[in-house]
Design an enzyme around this catalytic site. Sequence first.
Site, mmCIF file in Angstrom:
data_model
loop_
_atom_site.group_PDB
_atom_site.id
_atom_site.type_symbol
_atom_site.label_atom_id
_atom_site.label_comp_id
_atom_site.label_asym_id
_atom_site.label_seq_id
_atom_site.Cartn_x
_atom_site.Cartn_y
_atom_site.Cartn_z
ATOM 1 N N HIS A 1 -16.739 -3.056 -1.536
ATOM 2 C CA HIS A 1 -17.576 -2.813 -2.296
ATOM 3 C C HIS A 1 -19.019 -3.279 -2.044
ATOM 4 C CE1 HIS A 1 -19.201 -1.538 -6.455
ATOM 5 N NE2 HIS A 1 -19.851 -2.759 -6.465
ATOM 6 N N GLU A 2 -19.033 -4.370 -1.718
ATOM 7 C CA GLU A 2 -20.422 -5.148 -1.313
ATOM 8 C C GLU A 2 -20.767 -4.659 0.108
ATOM 9 O OE1 GLU A 2 -22.188 -6.834 -3.226
ATOM 10 O OE2 GLU A 2 -20.908 -6.719 -4.694
ATOM 11 N N HIS B 1 -22.265 -1.516 -0.559
ATOM 12 C CA HIS B 1 -23.865 -1.692 -0.845
ATOM 13 C C HIS B 1 -24.751 -1.994 0.130
ATOM 14 C CE1 HIS B 1 -23.772 -1.924 -5.501
ATOM 15 N NE2 HIS B 1 -22.347 -2.338 -5.249
#
Length: 75
Positions: free
Chosen positions: A24-25, A28
């Site tokens: 997820h990071e 980003h």
Amino acid sequence: MDELNLIQKIAVFALPVIFAITGHEAAHAYMARYFGDNTAHLAGRTTFNPIRHIDPIGTVLRDRQGFNQRAKCLR
């Protein structure tokens, strides 16, 4: 069904969460770089290595502070 020992519990519950958060990071970071913000890339966070996503202030210290505040509320 047999009880899971500690190592099995970590493998079954914690490792998938760590991989999900890391992915997820990293997503980003890739999207920020795509749209012109190189901050995450310069910090080395455009990777799937979970160690690179740990920030001493944002991850460790803030979580510890939140834990201390919850502990105070429970007293």
